[in-house]
Design an enzyme around this catalytic site. Structure first.
Site, short mmCIF file in Angstrom:
data_model
loop_
_atom_site.label_atom_id
_atom_site.label_comp_id
_atom_site.label_asym_id
_atom_site.label_seq_id
_atom_site.Cartn_x
_atom_site.Cartn_y
_atom_site.Cartn_z
N ASN A 395 8.51 -2.95 -38.98
CA ASN A 395 8.47 -2.47 -40.41
C ASN A 395 9.11 -1.01 -40.37
OD1 ASN A 395 7.88 -1.27 -43.05
ND2 ASN A 395 5.87 -2.47 -42.86
N ASP A 396 8.30 -0.22 -39.70
CA ASP A 396 8.85 1.07 -39.59
C ASP A 396 10.37 1.42 -39.38
OD1 ASP A 396 6.82 2.12 -40.99
OD2 ASP A 396 5.70 2.16 -38.96
#
Length: 466
Positions: A395-396
């Protein structure tokens, strides 16, 4: 054993530790490096047994520790490795503190003159406060990684901040050094009060420098605490005049510091801020957006069709893959695609997962060929000419907000999956990542979301690939 034999054994163990560290620098030689490390530690333990006068207690402690370590190693899951590492760091720090206390209590038992010389007091001071901060800081890191935020707010994955926090830390640090100086100049028989106060403040500081660090920064914290534990051991080694402890601690401390620097570059953090524990306090100020957005979703069959007709695919593994233990299924999928002539590679972000090298270990466990696994700086330039970027539980590390000023993760180098011709993202839900912010990648026109457990989704894709 004679002093010369002890010195020779410690020298041989030190060389083995250096060879172990060298071996661990490359996946191809990591197994050999581990063997060197095991051999070095075995030699160090045998040497200690040969010179100690309490073999019964030593063997009992070794047996107890070995049994506990074996049970933990058998039970721990790959997703729990980060918190296990944090727990191990805490034990190293606590060991340094306990040894220092024993030396202060009975110097002659450790061949230290009584009263303790000035040089030894400085070494004890350094080893004690670094060890104490390592212990309490590692306990907080363990709680954050283990998701114990419901038990205590101190373990929250979000930064825990309060007004005047840095001032409090500064005052405590100055006070701690003040009592350290008092311990240095204390007359015989009066050294305990300043030593106890100094140690207590160090324990408190360890907590305070870690609680403002948010979840997305935890990989750097793990590396930093690893370095601290090494320096604590090295400091105590000087006090005990133990060359092996000095060498081993210095190797751990320096390698951990270098790794911390690499992690800081990968997350656009200040190295000195990390050392002082001041980074991360602003993180989490921007939470995930709550407004409804439209995403395009597909099925494993849709993904199988796209992958089977692509020429090049880059797989980006993340923590979601580790949770689902999908690495073996991913390898099988890549094998099938390669048989169809698809060029499959893996892109690894330095801080993917919850600790440095987390994804590399997962893929190595599945025996993914090392030449298919590429680091961020080596593969980022290829995304623009890649047919499909397949994001599995990350994600990040693929969030384009890192390129926008004002974002909590602005400046953090990312894997540029958004530049691929097609992006496929597998997640359980639309929940935000560990940094607590939304990801525009999921809403792009050329992005397809595939919701579900990574292992189940990939297994379905494998079945659907013709």
């Amino acid at each position: 054993m004679s002093p010369n034999q002890v010195a020779l054994s410690y020298l041989a163990a030190s060389v083995l530790f250096i060879l172990a560290l060298k071996g661990l620098s490359n996946p191809l030689t990591a197994r050999r490096g581990n063997r060197f490390g095991i051999a070095g530690m075995t030699l160090a333990v045998l040497t200690t047994l040969a010179i100690t006068q309490r073999i019964d207690l030593t063997i009992g402690a070794l047996a107890l520790g070995g049994i506990v370590g074996w049970i933990v190693a058998k039970r721990v899951q790959m997703t729990q490795m980060p918190e296990l590492v944090a727990a191990m760091h805490s034990l190293v720090g606590l060991a340094a503190v306990l040894i220092a206390i024993a030396v202060v209590n009975n110097p002659s038992a450790f061949s230290v003159p009584d009263p303790i010389p000035a040089g030894n007091r400085v070494e004890l001071f350094i080893g004690t406060f670094v060890g104490a901060m390592t212990f309490s800081g590692s306990v907080i890191a363990f709680g954050k990684l283990a998701g114990l935020g419901k038990v205590s707010r101190l373990f929250s994955s979000a930064p825990v901040v309060f007004k005047g926090q840095h001032i409090v830390n500064l005052v405590l640090a100055i006070t701690m050094f003040g009592f350290g100086i008092a311990f240095f100049f204390a007359a015989p028989g009066t050294h305990w009060p300043p030593f106890i106060v100094m140690t207590t403040i160090a324990f408190v500081l360890g907590v305070l420098i870690i609680i403002p660090i948010g979840g997305a920064d935890m990989p750097v914290v793990i590396s930093m605490l690893n370095s601290y534990s090494g320096w604590a051991a090295s400091g105590i080694g000087f006090s005990l005049n133990n060359p092996l402890l000095i060498v081993a601690g210095s190797l751990v401390g320096s390698s951990g510091a270098i790794l911390s620097y690499i992690m800081c570059k990968a997350m656009n953090r200040s190295f000195f801020s990390v050392i002082l524990g001041g980074f991360g306090s602003a993180e989490g100020a921007t939470s995930a957006e709550t407004q409804q957005k439209t995403v395009k979703s597909g099925s494993p069959d849709d993904v199988a069709f796209l992958l089977g007709n692509a020429e090049s695919v880059i797989i980006i593994p993340g923590y979601g893959l580790a949770v689902a233990r999908a690495q073996h299924a991913v390898k099988e999928m890549a094998h099938k695609l390669a048989a169809k002539g698809v060029n499959v590679r893996y892109a690894i972000h330095p801080v993917a997962g919850r600790m440095p090298g987390h994804m590399n270990v997962l893929l190595a466990e599945a025996e993914v060929p090392y030449d298919q696994v590429q680091e961020m700086e080596d593969i980022n330039g290829d995304f623009g000419s890649t047919d499909i970027a397949f994001v599995l539980g990350a994600n990040d590390v693929v969030n384009p907000l890192a390129e926008e000023k004002g974002s909590p993760i602005y400046g953090m180098p990312i894997l540029e999956a958004h530049k691929a011709r097609t992006v496929i993202v597998n997640k359980r839900s639309m929940a935000s990542g560990y940094a607590g912010i939304d990801n525009p990648l999921f809403y792009m026109d050329r992005t397809m979301m595939v919701f579900g457990d990574a292992k189940k989704v990939v297994e379905d894709i494998v079945k659907a690939i013709e």
